[in-house]
Every structure is written in structure tokens, then in C-alpha cells.
Scaffold this motif. Structure first.
Motif, PDB file in Angstrom:
ATOM      1  N   ALA A  74      12.509 -25.780 -23.941  1.00  0.00           N
ATOM      2  CA  ALA A  74      11.324 -25.698 -23.077  1.00  0.00           C
ATOM      3  C   ALA A  74      10.907 -26.880 -22.361  1.00  0.00           C
ATOM      4  O   ALA A  74      10.702 -27.924 -23.141  1.00  0.00           O
ATOM      5  CB  ALA A  74      10.204 -24.765 -23.693  1.00  0.00           C
ATOM      6  N   HIS A  75      10.387 -26.850 -21.376  1.00  0.00           N
ATOM      7  CA  HIS A  75       9.966 -27.991 -20.799  1.00  0.00           C
ATOM      8  C   HIS A  75      11.025 -29.357 -20.620  1.00  0.00           C
ATOM      9  O   HIS A  75      10.413 -30.340 -20.954  1.00  0.00           O
ATOM     10  CB  HIS A  75       8.602 -28.502 -21.465  1.00  0.00           C
ATOM     11  CG  HIS A  75       7.585 -27.403 -21.646  1.00  0.00           C
ATOM     12  ND1 HIS A  75       7.202 -26.472 -20.466  1.00  0.00           N
ATOM     13  CD2 HIS A  75       7.315 -26.680 -22.603  1.00  0.00           C
ATOM     14  CE1 HIS A  75       6.483 -25.679 -21.008  1.00  0.00           C
ATOM     15  NE2 HIS A  75       6.532 -25.680 -22.274  1.00  0.00           N
ATOM     16  N   ASP A 162      10.473 -20.547 -21.972  1.00  0.00           N
ATOM     17  CA  ASP A 162      10.627 -21.757 -21.409  1.00  0.00           C
ATOM     18  C   ASP A 162       9.141 -22.366 -20.886  1.00  0.00           C
ATOM     19  O   ASP A 162       8.981 -23.369 -20.563  1.00  0.00           O
ATOM     20  CB  ASP A 162      11.458 -22.102 -20.195  1.00  0.00           C
ATOM     21  CG  ASP A 162      11.306 -21.115 -18.944  1.00  0.00           C
ATOM     22  OD1 ASP A 162      10.224 -20.212 -19.001  1.00  0.00           O
ATOM     23  OD2 ASP A 162      11.652 -21.342 -17.727  1.00  0.00           O
ATOM     24  N   MET A 163       8.239 -21.456 -21.210  1.00  0.00           N
ATOM     25  CA  MET A 163       6.864 -21.783 -20.688  1.00  0.00           C
ATOM     26  C   MET A 163       6.094 -22.003 -21.917  1.00  0.00           C
ATOM     27  O   MET A 163       4.445 -21.677 -21.741  1.00  0.00           O
ATOM     28  CB  MET A 163       6.326 -21.236 -19.550  1.00  0.00           C
ATOM     29  CG  MET A 163       6.724 -21.308 -17.962  1.00  0.00           C
ATOM     30  SD  MET A 163       6.440 -23.142 -17.624  1.00  0.00           S
ATOM     31  CE  MET A 163       8.033 -23.925 -17.641  1.00  0.00           C
ATOM     32  N   ASP A 167       4.585 -26.749 -27.229  1.00  0.00           N
ATOM     33  CA  ASP A 167       4.534 -28.247 -26.729  1.00  0.00           C
ATOM     34  C   ASP A 167       3.069 -28.930 -26.604  1.00  0.00           C
ATOM     35  O   ASP A 167       3.078 -30.209 -26.867  1.00  0.00           O
ATOM     36  CB  ASP A 167       5.261 -28.573 -25.601  1.00  0.00           C
ATOM     37  CG  ASP A 167       4.391 -28.089 -24.324  1.00  0.00           C
ATOM     38  OD1 ASP A 167       3.720 -26.731 -24.353  1.00  0.00           O
ATOM     39  OD2 ASP A 167       4.417 -28.584 -23.288  1.00  0.00           O
ATOM     40  N   VAL A 515       4.014 -20.214 -15.206  1.00  0.00           N
ATOM     41  CA  VAL A 515       4.234 -21.597 -14.911  1.00  0.00           C
ATOM     42  C   VAL A 515       3.091 -22.211 -14.630  1.00  0.00           C
ATOM     43  O   VAL A 515       2.727 -23.283 -15.283  1.00  0.00           O
ATOM     44  CB  VAL A 515       5.212 -21.915 -13.501  1.00  0.00           C
ATOM     45  CG1 VAL A 515       5.244 -23.326 -13.249  1.00  0.00           C
ATOM     46  CG2 VAL A 515       6.663 -21.274 -14.035  1.00  0.00           C
ATOM     47  N   HIS A 518       0.516 -22.460 -17.731  1.00  0.00           N
ATOM     48  CA  HIS A 518       1.117 -23.826 -18.492  1.00  0.00           C
ATOM     49  C   HIS A 518       0.719 -24.807 -18.143  1.00  0.00           C
ATOM     50  O   HIS A 518       0.151 -25.830 -18.778  1.00  0.00           O
ATOM     51  CB  HIS A 518       2.567 -23.895 -18.749  1.00  0.00           C
ATOM     52  CG  HIS A 518       2.918 -24.850 -19.943  1.00  0.00           C
ATOM     53  ND1 HIS A 518       3.209 -26.131 -19.462  1.00  0.00           N
ATOM     54  CD2 HIS A 518       2.992 -24.831 -21.204  1.00  0.00           C
ATOM     55  CE1 HIS A 518       3.859 -26.755 -20.408  1.00  0.00           C
ATOM     56  NE2 HIS A 518       3.695 -26.031 -21.389  1.00  0.00           N
ATOM     57  N   SER A 522      -2.015 -27.004 -20.023  1.00  0.00           N
ATOM     58  CA  SER A 522      -1.739 -28.273 -20.638  1.00  0.00           C
ATOM     59  C   SER A 522      -2.598 -29.465 -20.329  1.00  0.00           C
ATOM     60  O   SER A 522      -3.249 -30.282 -20.994  1.00  0.00           O
ATOM     61  CB  SER A 522      -0.241 -28.772 -20.152  1.00  0.00           C
ATOM     62  OG  SER A 522       0.521 -27.955 -20.601  1.00  0.00           O
TER      63      SER A 522
END
Length: 534
Positions: A74-75, A162-163, A167, A515, A518, A522
Motif C-alpha cells: 500500500a502507498h 491499497d488505501m 501507514d 483515495v 486517505h 493523513s
């Protein structure tokens, strides 16, 4: 003669033990011999009860957990993490165990516990487990949905997210008592947790228990609630602050903080629904003169709703004929409904009526959680939809995938049933009374009061409200209204922000919205994880 006497004596001696056994077993069956039969039945019943007791599927009093290692791409990088599925035992003030709450935690490998953010997440209902956020939003694995269409039956599309927010923060998804794998313990009834304040207390205790058990007191801490979970969040945020746990951030996803707007005779709900009606009509191409973007269409509706429309509704039947006709015309232009329909509804278009009427000419209905979804009814002439197509479109996939995932990937083994909802259980009659930290008791809850108090006590607490344009269950304009009534001082108002997405109640069903989610979150974490220092 002697022989007959001896035989009688022997018979008496042989009968004595049987009589004695019958007396010891408590039988009063007399000379028929039923005492021995009944004691055999009792033994059978007792043995059967023991077998049932031994095989009874119950949540554990002693906390259970299983941890497995995983990774996700991811990312642009590989995130290695551990998943822990387990239970948290909460206790009353006397220390007695009262409930076992199921959770799933995802922790990124190689991170210092003291500075690594941790986020607690839950859904709403009230009565729902946290399967929607868990399986669809920010975890490392996700149901692969995108367009507003029905998810196909098994085998389901499920895979790496993937989002994922992993992280940025460790993630802890928690089920409410009575839903999912969470259960009351011992003599404590489920109804002891089924109310605004009782439920918030249970979550506050569970969050504090996890924080203590896994040494996260020094970690930046966040809570994310969805739907009714946002009303819970207002109360939980204050209760945690009041018990010595200051949060870094609160995320309100598809909010309803104040149930008072839904009371009959109160026009505010019609005002706050209108911009969602306008966005929906724009999406389904039902407007004669649409704006270029949904944002522009929504702003037109906001201006009308707060001004002429709110004024007209406040006048009730005292409105003049000329003003009424003008309001009908403007509403029709904004919502795509016919002037006659609006006039017959006395300017007050109920949500169920709107969902049935907007696409009646196409013999289609629209969703409640997400008005982009389309449904078909048996009776196209009815006054309300048969169901919510935006809910039924994904329910089977979410629960089917979770049951497989928790058993086969997370290796959590239990005989306890994963309940889709606590609603319908004996004693489930939600207690809507609420005692806020300031003001008198509320019979209809508004926990924006609690959240405002927490923000005044902790001026570093930041709040982000995430809103879907096509969410008719918790309209974005209602969130704006509720939070505007917190009456924050000018110095605190920058701590509150709103973001918007082209999606519905669960806007994360759309990958494009995910997307943007995220990216927005973030930034939120980067601005708050250092305790508010700049």
C-alpha cells in the motif's frame, strides 16, 4: 412353615435398599416402583444439563486473543503488520466482569509503541457490529467495491486495501455488546448496555482497557465513529477526557449528533435534507438546469434551504399563497420533483417519499444510505420503497467475507455466533435518555454538547467530519447544522473541519472516495499526532 417365614424375611431384606435409595433420592412415589424410574430420569436430565453446560457457546470471561503476522502492499511500499483478534473484558466499578467485547487490532511492525498513533473504530446502529468499517474502509484488507451496484454473491472480491490507514496509525475495531462476538457476562443483562449513556460507558471502558493492556497510554489516541457511532463518539470523547484520557483527534464519519431534529412537527429535518435531495437529483440527471458540479448544486440548495425555505417552513399554514407558490417553484428546480407533488406535501417532502418519487417515471427507487443506488419494487405506484437497495447491495458480501476472514486468516476460533445486529434480542429497547456534562437531562440525545465540552477542556483536540453528498441517512447539511450549534469560541473553531466526498453513508465503498479519504486523514494525523504542537 419355617420355610415361608424365611422367604418373607429375605424379601424384606432385599426390598430395603430400594426403599432406602428412593428416600435418599427424594422420591415420594410409594409402592408402585416409580421412585426408581424417576431417579433414573433425574440422572438423565442432570447428565443432559451438564452436557449442554459444557457445550454452551459463551464469550470468555478471561480475555482471549490470537495474533497472526501479515503484510500488505500500500502507498508504494510493503507494510508488515500483526493482526490480533480477541476479547476485552470490561468490569463495573466494583471490579465484577460485566461484558466481553470483541476486537480486531492491526499494529504496524517495527514502530515504537509510545509515539505510534492508535485509533479505535466502531459502527453504529445502534445495534450494529463493526463489520462495515472493518471490512470496507481503513483496514489492511477490504471488500473490493467501487461503483454503486449490487455486489455479486460468493466468491467475493476481497483483497489488500491499497488505501489502508495502517501507514498512519494502528487500528482497533470494536463490536458493541450484543453484536458481533461481543456479549454480556454472568448475570449482567444485555439491556444494561443498550442505551446512549450505558453504551458510551462500555466503549470508554473497553478503550481504556485496551490502552492499558497493550501499553498505549503514551500513544497519540483517536476515535472514529460512523453513523450512530458519531453520537456515541460525542459521549465517549467526553467520558474519556473526564476519566483522564485526552484524545488527539476525533473523526465523525456520516454524522448524526442530534436526534432532536427528527421529532414530528420540527421542520429542521426537511431543511437539512434538501441539499441531499438536490445532489441526488443532479446525479440522476433530473434537473432542467443543473449546475456544472455537485458542489455548486449543493451550494445553491444550501443558500435556499437556510434562507427562503427555512423561513417558509417556520410560517406553517400562515404562509401567503404567493410565497408558497414561489417556494414550490424553487424546490422543484432544485430537487427535480414536480411542483404538484411538492405542493401536495405542504413543502415537507419526507425522505421515503422522495426516494420513491424521484425516479417513478423509470419505475425505479433510490437508496437511503446512498441515493445513487437503484432499486425495483413490486408496486411501482406505492408511496415508499420496499427496502434500501444501498444496504442490501453489500450486506451479504460483508458478513460472508468477515466470517471466512476471521476464522481462516485471523485464526480466531469460537462457537459464539457472529450476530449481524443486537436488534431483536430480548430486552433490546434502546434507552434514548442522555445526561450531558452541562445542562439538564435529555430525553432526545444531542452529544454535540458532550463533544463541545471535551474540546473546551482539551483545546488541542481536533475534530474532522467526513460527509458523503449522497447520504440521505445522515445528511451532510444536518452535520453542519448540529456542529454549528456547539457554539465554540473563536479560538476553538479552527479545531473543527469538514470534508466531502462523492459517495453515500459508507463513502469508502467508492475507491476514488477512499483515495481522497486517505489523503484527508493523513493530513489530519500529521497535524495532530504531535499533540497539537506546530
Amino acid at each position: 412353615m419355617k420355610r415361608l417365614i424365611c422367604l418373607a424375611a429375605m424379601a424384606a431384606m432385599l426390598g430395603a435398599p430400594a426403599a432406602s435409595f428412593a428416600q435418599e433420592s427424594g422420591s415420594n412415589s410409594g409402592a408402585s416402583g416409580g421412585g426408581a424410574m424417576r431417579s433414573a430420569t433425574d440422572r438423565f436430565r442432570n447428565a443432559n444439563a451438564d452436557a449442554i453446560e459444557k457445550d454452551w457457546a459463551r464469550a470468555p470471561v478471561k480475555e482471549a486473543e490470537v495474533t497472526t503476522a501479515h503484510s500488505v502492499n500500500a502507498h508504494g511500499k510493503t507494510l508488515r503488520y500483526h493482526a490480533t483478534a480477541g476479547t476485552l473484558t470490561i468490569r463495573d466499578d466494583a471490579g465484577m466482569p460485566t461484558a466481553s467485547l470483541f476486537y480486531t487490532a492491526y499494529t504496524l511492525d517495527g514502530q515504537p509503541v509510545g509515539t505510534r498513533p492508535v485509533t479505535y473504530l466502531y459502527n453504529g446502529g445502534p445495534g450494529s457490529p463493526t463489520v462495515w468499517l472493518h471490512m470496507g474502509s481503513f483496514g489492511p484488507m477490504r471488500v473490493q467495491t467501487d461503483e454503486p451496484t449490487v455486489v455479486r454473491p460468493a466468491p467475493f472480491a476481497f483483497g489488500p486495501n491499497d488505501m489502508t490507514l495502517l501507514d498512519q496509525t494502528d487500528l482497533v475495531f470494536i463490536d458493541m455488546v450484543g453484536a458481533g462476538f461481543s456479549r454480556p457476562l454472568g448475570e449482567t443483562a444485555g439491556s444494561a448496555f443498550w442505551g446512549v449513556d450505558q453504551d458510551a460507558d462500555a466503549f470508554a471502558r473497553a478503550i481504556m482497557r485496551y490502552t492499558t493492556k497493550f501499553s498505549r497510554w503514551s500513544s497519540p489516541k483517536y476515535i472514529i465513529g460512523e453513523s450512530y457511532g458519531t453520537l456515541r463518539t460525542g459521549a465517549v470523547a467526553f467520558q474519556l477526557e473526564d476519566r483522564g484520557m485526552s484524545l488527539n483527534g476525533v473523526v465523525l464519519l456520516s454524522s448524526i449528533m442530534n436526534y432532536g431534529v427528527r421529532q414530528p412537527g420540527y421542520p429542521q429535518n426537511f431543511v437539512t435534507l434538501l441539499p441531499t435531495y438536490a445532489a441526488t437529483a443532479w446525479y440522476h440527471r433530473k434537473l432542467a438546469h443543473p449546475a456544472a458540479t455537485v458542489e455548486e448544486q449543493v451550494q445553491r440548495a444550501r443558500d435556499f434551504a437556510l434562507g427562503p425555505y427555512a423561513s417558509a417552513l417556520a410560517k406553517g399554514h400562515m404562509i401567503s399563497d404567493a410565497e408558497r407558490a414561489d417556494i414550490v417553484r424553487q424546490m422543484s428546480e432544485l430537487t427535480g420533483l414536480s411542483p404538484n407533488f411538492i405542493d401536495n406535501a405542504n413543502l415537507r417532502v419526507e425522505l421515503s417519499s422522495f426516494r420513491k418519487e424521484l425516479l417513478r417515471d423509470r419505475r425505479q427507487t433510490i437508496g437511503r444510505l446512498d441515493t445513487r443506488y437503484l432499486g425495483l419494487d413490486d408496486d411501482a405506484s406505492g408511496d415508499s420503497p420496499e427496502d434500501d437497495p444501498s444496504s442490501s447491495a453489500v450486506t451479504g458480501a460483508y458478513f460472508g467475507i468477515f466470517r471466512d476472514y476471521v476464522a481462516n486468516e485471523l485464526k480466531y476460533d469460537t462457537d459464539v455466533e457472529y450476530r449481524m445486529s443486537a436488534r431483536g434480542l430480548p430486552g433490546f429497547n434502546w434507552n434514548w435518555n442522555h445526561r450531558p456534562p452541562v445542562g439538564g437531562p435529555q430525553t432526545t440525545p444531542n452529544t454535540a454538547v458532550d463533544l463541545a465540552t471535551a474540546m473546551r477542556r482539551n483545546p488541542y483536540l481536533k475534530v474532522m467530519a467526513l460527509n458523503g453528498y449522497y447520504d440521505a441517512a445522515t445528511p451532510f447539511f444536518s452535520t453542519e447544522f448540529d456542529l454549528a450549534q456547539m457554539m465554540l469560541e473563536p479560538s476553538l473553531r479552527p479545531n473543527l473541519e469538514f470534508t466531502y466526498y462523492e459517495g453515500g453513508h459508507m463513502m469508502y465503498l467508492s475507491h476514488d472516495a477512499l483515495v481522497k479519504l486517505h489523503a484527508d486523514l493523513s493530513r489530519f494525523y500529521s497535524e495532530t499526532a504531535n499533540g497539537g504542537a506546530r
